[in-house]
Design a protein around this motif. Structure first.
Motif, PDB file in Angstrom:
ATOM      1  N   ALA A   1      12.217 -14.812  17.352  1.00  0.00           N
ATOM      2  CA  ALA A   1      12.862 -13.704  18.059  1.00  0.00           C
ATOM      3  C   ALA A   1      13.776 -14.154  19.198  1.00  0.00           C
ATOM      4  O   ALA A   1      14.794 -13.499  19.474  1.00  0.00           O
ATOM      5  CB  ALA A   1      11.796 -12.756  18.609  1.00  0.00           C
TER       6      ALA A   1
ATOM      7  N   GLY B   1      17.753 -14.227  19.318  1.00  0.00           N
ATOM      8  CA  GLY B   1      18.457 -12.948  19.328  1.00  0.00           C
ATOM      9  C   GLY B   1      18.989 -12.561  20.694  1.00  0.00           C
ATOM     10  O   GLY B   1      19.907 -11.738  20.801  1.00  0.00           O
TER      11      GLY B   1
ATOM     12  N   SER C   1      20.262 -14.334  13.535  1.00  0.00           N
ATOM     13  CA  SER C   1      20.945 -13.605  14.611  1.00  0.00           C
ATOM     14  C   SER C   1      22.460 -13.695  14.542  1.00  0.00           C
ATOM     15  O   SER C   1      23.143 -12.918  15.209  1.00  0.00           O
ATOM     16  CB  SER C   1      20.475 -14.134  15.980  1.00  0.00           C
TER      17      SER C   1
ATOM     18  N   MET D   1      13.840   2.460  18.343  1.00  0.00           N
ATOM     19  CA  MET D   1      13.243   1.136  18.518  1.00  0.00           C
ATOM     20  C   MET D   1      12.388   1.045  19.777  1.00  0.00           C
ATOM     21  O   MET D   1      11.508   0.192  19.883  1.00  0.00           O
ATOM     22  CB  MET D   1      14.335   0.066  18.574  1.00  0.00           C
TER      23      MET D   1
ATOM     24  N   GLY E   1      22.976  -5.162  17.704  1.00  0.00           N
ATOM     25  CA  GLY E   1      21.734  -5.894  17.485  1.00  0.00           C
ATOM     26  C   GLY E   1      21.003  -6.211  18.767  1.00  0.00           C
ATOM     27  O   GLY E   1      19.771  -6.125  18.835  1.00  0.00           O
TER      28      GLY E   1
ATOM     29  N   ASN F   1      17.473  -4.520  18.755  1.00  0.00           N
ATOM     30  CA  ASN F   1      16.395  -5.509  18.576  1.00  0.00           C
ATOM     31  C   ASN F   1      15.726  -5.864  19.901  1.00  0.00           C
ATOM     32  O   ASN F   1      14.514  -6.109  19.952  1.00  0.00           O
ATOM     33  CB  ASN F   1      16.948  -6.777  17.920  1.00  0.00           C
TER      34      ASN F   1
ATOM     35  N   GLN G   1      13.319  -3.136  20.630  1.00  0.00           N
ATOM     36  CA  GLN G   1      12.141  -3.259  19.775  1.00  0.00           C
ATOM     37  C   GLN G   1      11.187  -4.333  20.295  1.00  0.00           C
ATOM     38  O   GLN G   1       9.971  -4.139  20.306  1.00  0.00           O
ATOM     39  CB  GLN G   1      12.550  -3.583  18.344  1.00  0.00           C
ATOM     40  N   SER G   2      11.743  -5.457  20.742  1.00  0.00           N
ATOM     41  CA  SER G   2      10.892  -6.534  21.277  1.00  0.00           C
ATOM     42  C   SER G   2      10.098  -6.050  22.489  1.00  0.00           C
ATOM     43  O   SER G   2       8.913  -6.369  22.649  1.00  0.00           O
ATOM     44  CB  SER G   2      11.753  -7.749  21.655  1.00  0.00           C
TER      45      SER G   2
END
Length: 394
Positions: A52, A55, A112, A220, A337, A341, A344-345
């Motif tokens: 992860a 990203g 990514s 997210m 992204g 993303n 979401q993390s």
């Protein structure tokens, strides 16, 4: 028009399917490998952190993508990854654990780099955009139903080294498909001041893209809670063993294949905004079923929300394809992204740290999904003018 009629897209799809199989078969086994070497759950969890972390640098990757030819870039990444994964052949004891983490980081970078969006823009006429995105998602989800199980079987029977060799071979096959493709690419954009932030600035200038991005970011913000809640729901709500999660994942994957098959049609028929709203509303329905203490409803819910994900994903991807210039695809994709993303993390971390009841987690997910559906459709948003691709003129 169905993108599968395009011979260049069929080759791209075939290479992507092969490499996706190798990727998911290997990187999902890296955590198992780290756990076996150390006996530590934390060591296994660090593998996914390594996947992860890259990203966070998405804007930098997007900046590079818009300044080079995309096909050679993808070939170079595949070649580099094909060599990198072979380093896993050196792993014997916990002293070589760092090699597993290095490979996971390399995978994270590869995942990514937003090179595919720009290549698809140059490759496809505009009327094939929704179909192509839907087909890619369908094939990737279909591959990932079986690949983790096959990967785990190869790992158990032959070891991680054999899995690394197979993955390297899939990269070689994907490169072979790309080398057979003659693509007319848009000219790389020259360097300019403040170019790295151009993706965020352009995104903000297109109201429909802003709406779609805000909706997915809102979604997210809670969906990461599911990573923690699902195990609590299985144990306490259904009184089933944790192994039920494997069944659930397979069922969700099957739903995603079904959703992918219809997503392109729905997005073209309804438009990106209403298509996206339909996807979020369906996801809310699926998540709501998880609140019932019934394994049957749980599996039905998994099918529904699995089918929903491709719909709003295709809607956003299609909008990016149609309304963003070819040489901003990388930076706009990176901006989207990073927002989605990254959120979401944070929600994954929040779910693990707060340890709230699964009922509250799923209730929040339902509310956020419905909120995303409302956010993307509230008020009139003009449809932007389509920015033609090189393929439109051919």
């Amino acid at each position: 028009m169905n993108a599968l009629r395009n011979p260049l897209f069929r080759r791209l799809l075939a290479g992507d399917a092969v490499s996706s199989f190798g990727d998911s078969a290997l990187y999902l086994s890296l955590g198992i490998w780290a756990k076996e070497l150390t006996g530590s759950d934390s060591a296994a969890g660090l593998v996914f952190l390594c996947l992860a972390l890259p990203g966070l640098f998405s804007p930098l990757y997007g900046h590079v993508v818009d300044r080079v030819r995309r096909k050679p870039l993808i070939i170079a990444m595949y070649a580099l990854m094909g060599v990198t994964v072979l380093a896993l052949l050196l792993v014997r004891t916990a002293d070589q654990l760092w090699i597993i983490y290095a490979v996971a980081l390399a995978y994270g970078v590869t995942f990514s780099v937003p090179a595919y969006g720009g290549l698809l823009k140059d490759l496809l006429p505009s009327d094939e955009a929704a179909s192509a995105r839907a087909t890619l998602i369908t094939v990737r989800q279909g591959v990932r139903i079986a690949s983790p199980v096959i990967g785990a079987g190869i790992y158990a029977g032959l070891g991680g080294g054999a899995l690394a060799v197979i993955d390297a071979a899939t990269f070689a096959v994907a490169i072979g498909f790309l080398l057979t493709m003659k693509i007319t690419e848009s000219a790389p954009e020259p360097a300019e001041r403040n170019a790295m932030t151009a993706g965020f600035r352009y995104l903000w200038s297109v109201r429909l893209l802003v709406r779609l991005t805000i909706a997915e970011t809102l979604f997210m913000a809670t969906v990461g809670l599911m990573d923690t809640a699902v195990f609590a729901a299985i144990e306490h709500g259904l009184s089933l063993p944790a192994s039920f999660f494997g069944v659930l994942t397979t069922v969700q994957g099957a739903g995603s294949v079904v959703g992918g098959l219809v997503a392109g049609y729905l997005v073209k028929r309804l438009g990106e905004a209403r298509g996206s709203a339909l996807g979020y509303a369906a996801f809310a329905l699926g998540a709501f079923a998880f609140l019932a203490p019934s394994a049957v409803l749980f599996l039905i819910g998994a099918v529904i929300y699995g089918a929903a994900i491709p719909i709003f994903s295709v809607a956003l991807g299609t909008a990016q394809h149609l309304y963003v210039p070819a040489r901003l695809q990388g930076r706009v994709g990176a901006a989207i992204g990073m927002l989605t993303n990254g959120t979401q993390s944070l929600s994954i971390a929040a779910g693990a740290a707060l340890a709230m009841s699964y009922q509250i987690s799923y209730a929040l997910i339902v509310v956020a999904s419905l909120g995303a559906a409302v956010a993307v459709t509230a008020g009139r948003v003009p449809v932007p003018k389509i920015i033609p691709s090189i393929a439109d003129a051919q």
